[in-house]
Design a protein around this motif. Structure first.
Motif, PDB file in Angstrom:
ATOM      1  N   ARG A  28       9.624  13.401  12.345  1.00 34.32           N
ATOM      2  CA  ARG A  28      10.693  12.700  11.601  1.00 34.32           C
ATOM      3  C   ARG A  28      10.499  11.193  11.660  1.00 34.32           C
ATOM      4  NH1 ARG A  28      13.861  16.762  13.836  1.00 34.32           N
ATOM      5  NH2 ARG A  28      14.438  15.436  15.586  1.00 34.32           N
ATOM      6  N   VAL A  29      10.206  10.657  12.842  1.00 33.28           N
ATOM      7  CA  VAL A  29      10.030   9.210  13.005  1.00 33.28           C
ATOM      8  C   VAL A  29       8.822   8.733  12.198  1.00 33.28           C
ATOM      9  CG1 VAL A  29       9.330   7.420  14.659  1.00 33.28           C
ATOM     10  CG2 VAL A  29      11.264   8.903  15.170  1.00 33.28           C
ATOM     11  N   LEU A  30       7.713   9.429  12.305  1.00 34.85           N
ATOM     12  CA  LEU A  30       6.516   9.016  11.577  1.00 34.85           C
ATOM     13  C   LEU A  30       6.717   9.105  10.073  1.00 34.85           C
ATOM     14  CD1 LEU A  30       3.809  10.580  13.885  1.00 34.85           C
ATOM     15  CD2 LEU A  30       4.182   8.140  13.469  1.00 34.85           C
ATOM     16  N   ARG A  31       7.405  10.147   9.621  1.00 37.03           N
ATOM     17  CA  ARG A  31       7.683  10.282   8.187  1.00 37.03           C
ATOM     18  C   ARG A  31       8.562   9.117   7.701  1.00 37.03           C
ATOM     19  NH1 ARG A  31       8.533  15.649   7.627  1.00 37.03           N
ATOM     20  NH2 ARG A  31       6.403  15.842   6.957  1.00 37.03           N
ATOM     21  N   LYS A  32       9.578   8.797   8.489  1.00 32.47           N
ATOM     22  CA  LYS A  32      10.483   7.702   8.112  1.00 32.47           C
ATOM     23  C   LYS A  32       9.766   6.356   8.111  1.00 32.47           C
ATOM     24  CE  LYS A  32      15.016   5.691   9.242  1.00 32.47           C
ATOM     25  NZ  LYS A  32      15.153   5.180   7.899  1.00 32.47           N
ATOM     26  N   VAL A  33       8.997   6.088   9.157  1.00 30.94           N
ATOM     27  CA  VAL A  33       8.291   4.807   9.268  1.00 30.94           C
ATOM     28  C   VAL A  33       7.282   4.645   8.130  1.00 30.94           C
ATOM     29  CG1 VAL A  33       6.594   3.573  10.689  1.00 30.94           C
ATOM     30  CG2 VAL A  33       8.648   4.502  11.745  1.00 30.94           C
ATOM     31  N   ALA A  34       6.474   5.674   7.875  1.00 27.49           N
ATOM     32  CA  ALA A  34       5.480   5.594   6.802  1.00 27.49           C
ATOM     33  C   ALA A  34       6.156   5.436   5.443  1.00 27.49           C
ATOM     34  CB  ALA A  34       4.583   6.824   6.818  1.00 27.49           C
ATOM     35  N   SER A  35       7.252   6.143   5.226  1.00 30.06           N
ATOM     36  CA  SER A  35       7.990   6.028   3.961  1.00 30.06           C
ATOM     37  C   SER A  35       8.569   4.627   3.791  1.00 30.06           C
ATOM     38  CB  SER A  35       9.116   7.059   3.900  1.00 30.06           C
ATOM     39  OG  SER A  35       8.587   8.357   3.904  1.00 30.06           O
ATOM     40  N   GLU A  36       9.049   4.044   4.883  1.00 28.83           N
ATOM     41  CA  GLU A  36       9.593   2.688   4.804  1.00 28.83           C
ATOM     42  C   GLU A  36       8.504   1.671   4.480  1.00 28.83           C
ATOM     43  OE1 GLU A  36      11.815   2.050   8.409  1.00 28.83           O
ATOM     44  OE2 GLU A  36      13.493   3.267   7.683  1.00 28.83           O
ATOM     45  N   VAL A  37       7.310   1.852   5.021  1.00 30.40           N
ATOM     46  CA  VAL A  37       6.201   0.955   4.688  1.00 30.40           C
ATOM     47  C   VAL A  37       5.863   1.079   3.204  1.00 30.40           C
ATOM     48  CG1 VAL A  37       3.730   0.497   5.050  1.00 30.40           C
ATOM     49  CG2 VAL A  37       5.235   0.832   7.028  1.00 30.40           C
ATOM     50  N   VAL A  38       5.788   2.298   2.698  1.00 33.85           N
ATOM     51  CA  VAL A  38       5.518   2.497   1.272  1.00 33.85           C
ATOM     52  C   VAL A  38       6.608   1.823   0.443  1.00 33.85           C
ATOM     53  CG1 VAL A  38       5.366   4.202  -0.591  1.00 33.85           C
ATOM     54  CG2 VAL A  38       4.158   4.593   1.571  1.00 33.85           C
ATOM     55  N   GLY A  39       7.873   2.019   0.833  1.00 37.03           N
ATOM     56  CA  GLY A  39       8.976   1.395   0.108  1.00 37.03           C
ATOM     57  C   GLY A  39       8.909  -0.120   0.128  1.00 37.03           C
ATOM     58  N   LEU A  40       8.566  -0.672   1.273  1.00 42.72           N
ATOM     59  CA  LEU A  40       8.440  -2.125   1.395  1.00 42.72           C
ATOM     60  C   LEU A  40       7.358  -2.654   0.460  1.00 42.72           C
ATOM     61  CD1 LEU A  40       9.061  -4.796   3.029  1.00 42.72           C
ATOM     62  CD2 LEU A  40       7.107  -4.145   4.438  1.00 42.72           C
ATOM     63  N   LEU A  41       6.275  -1.912   0.332  1.00 43.59           N
ATOM     64  CA  LEU A  41       5.134  -2.364  -0.463  1.00 43.59           C
ATOM     65  C   LEU A  41       5.268  -2.056  -1.944  1.00 43.59           C
ATOM     66  CD1 LEU A  41       2.309  -1.357   2.017  1.00 43.59           C
ATOM     67  CD2 LEU A  41       3.223  -3.654   1.579  1.00 43.59           C
ATOM     68  N   ALA A 118       2.939  -0.778  10.359  1.00 45.99           N
ATOM     69  CA  ALA A 118       4.323  -0.432  10.715  1.00 45.99           C
ATOM     70  C   ALA A 118       4.782  -1.232  11.925  1.00 45.99           C
ATOM     71  CB  ALA A 118       4.439   1.066  10.994  1.00 45.99           C
ATOM     72  N   ARG A 119       3.913  -1.379  12.918  1.00 48.90           N
ATOM     73  CA  ARG A 119       4.272  -2.149  14.114  1.00 48.90           C
ATOM     74  C   ARG A 119       4.433  -3.636  13.785  1.00 48.90           C
ATOM     75  NH1 ARG A 119       1.562  -2.450  18.806  1.00 48.90           N
ATOM     76  NH2 ARG A 119       3.507  -2.332  19.956  1.00 48.90           N
ATOM     77  N   LEU A 120       3.571  -4.160  12.917  1.00 47.92           N
ATOM     78  CA  LEU A 120       3.726  -5.561  12.501  1.00 47.92           C
ATOM     79  C   LEU A 120       5.068  -5.772  11.809  1.00 47.92           C
ATOM     80  CD1 LEU A 120       0.168  -6.421  11.112  1.00 47.92           C
ATOM     81  CD2 LEU A 120       1.239  -7.349  13.173  1.00 47.92           C
ATOM     82  N   ALA A 121       5.399  -4.867  10.900  1.00 50.54           N
ATOM     83  CA  ALA A 121       6.673  -4.969  10.176  1.00 50.54           C
ATOM     84  C   ALA A 121       7.854  -4.893  11.137  1.00 50.54           C
ATOM     85  CB  ALA A 121       6.766  -3.872   9.122  1.00 50.54           C
ATOM     86  N   MET A 122       7.819  -3.915  12.041  1.00 51.84           N
ATOM     87  CA  MET A 122       8.914  -3.764  13.006  1.00 51.84           C
ATOM     88  C   MET A 122       8.984  -4.964  13.942  1.00 51.84           C
ATOM     89  SD  MET A 122       9.008   0.226  14.079  1.00 51.84           S
ATOM     90  CE  MET A 122      10.665   0.070  14.794  1.00 51.84           C
ATOM     91  N   GLY A 123       7.823  -5.460  14.336  1.00 52.45           N
ATOM     92  CA  GLY A 123       7.784  -6.621  15.229  1.00 52.45           C
ATOM     93  C   GLY A 123       8.469  -7.829  14.629  1.00 52.45           C
ATOM     94  N   VAL A 124       8.248  -8.048  13.337  1.00 52.81           N
ATOM     95  CA  VAL A 124       8.916  -9.166  12.655  1.00 52.81           C
ATOM     96  C   VAL A 124      10.418  -8.952  12.657  1.00 52.81           C
ATOM     97  CG1 VAL A 124       9.249 -10.301  10.412  1.00 52.81           C
ATOM     98  CG2 VAL A 124       6.934  -9.805  11.231  1.00 52.81           C
TER      99      VAL A 124
END
Length: 173
Positions: A28-41, A118-124
């Motif tokens: 669930r976490v990986l699906r959400k994180v990857a989907s959020e990166v796609v959405g951001l981009l 994903a870690r770079l995005a979350m880190g910011v």
């Protein structure tokens, strides 16, 4: 992460593949994180967003004109590659709540780059830098409010780093 927080999955080498048995909450976490990166981009892409700035840094920070020219020629391909890498995570995740992930070398490298993004995005967003002691930051957040979204987000950030390190080790063995 893991079954009720009791375990966190680790990648291991199995022949030509890197393999991990992911628990349902990890999927669930990986699906959400990857989907959020796609959405951001895609729909959320905004050059004024500091996360976009971190994922697409100016190549010539002292020369905005040259940076803009470089970006004009490279940004589309770079953005497509980042979307494809996040898509590699989504494609490899089990359809069920939990299950095995099996990555060949190419997919493992895509996962590594996507986990890094994903870690770079979350880190910011979390204002975490290379100098941040993550365990201290997490302890402080836990003392302030154990149920806060910051505790969860810091935990996910730490998990992604752990998974990234585990995958890299498996890939190199």
């Amino acid at each position: 992460m893991g079954d009720g927080g009791s375990r966190v999955s680790t990648f291991r080498r199995q022949g030509e593949h890197c393999v991990a048995d992911l628990a349902a909450d990890e999927v669930r976490v990986l699906r959400k994180v990857a989907s959020e990166v796609v959405g951001l981009l895609t729909e959320g892409f905004d050059h004024d967003d500091p996360v976009v700035g971190r994922l697409f840094p100016d190549i010539y920070p002292k020369d905005p004109t040259d940076s803009a020219e470089f970006r004009r020629y490279t940004e589309g391909d770079l953005k497509t590659a980042k979307i494809d890498q996040a898509g590699a995570i989504l494609a490899a995740l089990p359809d069920t709540a939990a299950g095995e992930v099996r990555l060949d070398a190419e997919a493992a490298e895509a996962w590594l780059r996507a986990l890094n993004d994903a870690r770079l995005a979350m880190g910011v967003r979390l204002e975490v830098s290379g100098d941040t002691d993550l365990s201290t930051e997490l302890d402080l957040a836990m003392r302030e409010d154990p149920g806060s979204s910051r505790v969860f987000q810091l935990s996910v950030y730490a998990y992604l780093g752990y998974l990234q390190e585990s995958l890299l080790e498996a890939l190199l063995t």
